[in-house]
Write an enzyme that holds these catalytic residues in place. Sequence first.
Site, short mmCIF file in Angstrom:
data_model
loop_
_atom_site.label_atom_id
_atom_site.label_comp_id
_atom_site.label_asym_id
_atom_site.label_seq_id
_atom_site.Cartn_x
_atom_site.Cartn_y
_atom_site.Cartn_z
N THR B 51 -103.03 35.54 37.79
CA THR B 51 -102.44 36.70 37.13
C THR B 51 -101.08 36.26 36.59
O THR B 51 -100.29 35.64 37.29
CB THR B 51 -102.39 37.94 38.04
N GLU B 52 -100.86 36.53 35.29
CA GLU B 52 -99.79 35.83 34.59
C GLU B 52 -98.38 36.22 35.04
O GLU B 52 -97.42 35.56 34.69
CB GLU B 52 -99.93 36.00 33.07
N ASN B 53 -98.29 37.29 35.83
CA ASN B 53 -96.96 37.61 36.35
C ASN B 53 -96.55 36.69 37.49
O ASN B 53 -95.42 36.79 37.96
CB ASN B 53 -96.89 39.08 36.77
N SER B 93 -96.08 29.95 35.06
CA SER B 93 -97.34 30.69 34.88
C SER B 93 -97.89 30.47 33.48
O SER B 93 -99.10 30.26 33.29
CB SER B 93 -97.09 32.18 35.12
#
Lengths: 236, 221
Positions: B51-53, B93
């Site tokens: 998840t890119e966060n 990320s």
Amino acid sequence: MISKQVASAAEAVADIPDGASIMIGGFGEAGSPIELIHALIDQGAKNLTVISNNTGSGEVGLAALLQARRVTKVICSFPKTANSTVFPELYNEGFTALELVPQGTLAERIRAGGAGIPAFYTPAAVGTPLGEEKETRVLGGREYLLEFGLTADFALVKGQQADTFGNTLYNKTARNFGPIMAMAGATTIVQAANVVAAGEIDPETVVTPGIFVDRVVHVVDPLVESKLIAAGVSYP
Amino acid sequence: MTDGAQGWTREQMAQRLAQDIADGSYVNLGIGIPELIANHVPEGRTFIYHTENGLLGMGPAPDEGDEDPELVNAGKKYVTAIDGAAFFHHADSFAMIRGGHLDLSVLGAMQVSQHGDLANWSTGKPGAIPGVGGAMDLVAGVKQVFVITQHCTKAGEPKLVEQCAYPLTGKAVVDRIYTNLAVIEVTADGFACIERAPGVAFDTVAAATGAPLIDRCGAAS
């Protein structure tokens, strides 16, 4: 003996002038330095440029800073947060300008700025409206956009633990933009729930080395944005 | 014109797509129907969700009472971290994304063109607040990009088109599309139907597609 610890959030933000550019950590509420933002609202600086992934929720924290009409420009990737009408109203009114940047480009611009890299090429946004009017270059047969590093006068970051040298650790996905904004802020202010003496953090585990941090504020029990919103709180 | 209820349900679409993800893949799931894929991991396979966060090894939603406001996904929903998970900052990320380290990105779509152009972030309407998030980085950087979407809009308009009318997220980025009616590959020759939902005729899929459609269903594995 160096100590970067300051007594309060108010003291930490006291010298932020009108017109300053400020990076504010956080992805939604995770990692948002609410106490530092509220201290900045109390302090009164205006005509600010805010660099942050979002534009806040409800009427607390970042949304409250906007609502107080202190921010004339935001640089962000996703200003459409649920349950906040603050930014859309200021944007449609023309008070707050928006520079929309793809999230990864935003992160890399901040990282590059903090690392002394003035510009770089990225494939993101090629052929899209966000790539229009940008310088391009074909490298290895693929087209890339030139994007510029981003720095700011101040960075406001939420850590979990910091020592008096400024070495900082984070909590889970609240880390998000903290480490790179700490690098890119000329003056970086960290609020942490736990502040310890230098030497108490294992150097192997340090995430943000203290050289990137100028001030540390002990915020013992940080507010939780979603709880404030659920309770109908509006700041100030 | 297509009945939205025809063919696969959303869960069946997610289940069908999950069959095409290799064991051990690093996968980024977008918001909406893509999130359902995590419920349909085939027996014997493990996918690692990014998840890119800032989390690799995202687990399911926490039990009620265990929510942590500092443990969220890209949609800002509460999640958990699996054993073996890692947290990292945003530049790392997106280095995973842009650097080609992720195997697959699954996204929703407003429109996909026959050349694989994707539009999924803005209607381009004046006055609307634009928000792009990480979609442009994902489609530009991840090795394979799958779209999962209803074949047509609620108004019955095709989402698979010759040219996207909405602002693009990326040009020539989509590899495959999973809809309620069919699985469609984006090829050098345009859209190719490689599998149809049970009871759905090729002509039905073609009629609901706003661009020429090649029939390669026999060749589907």
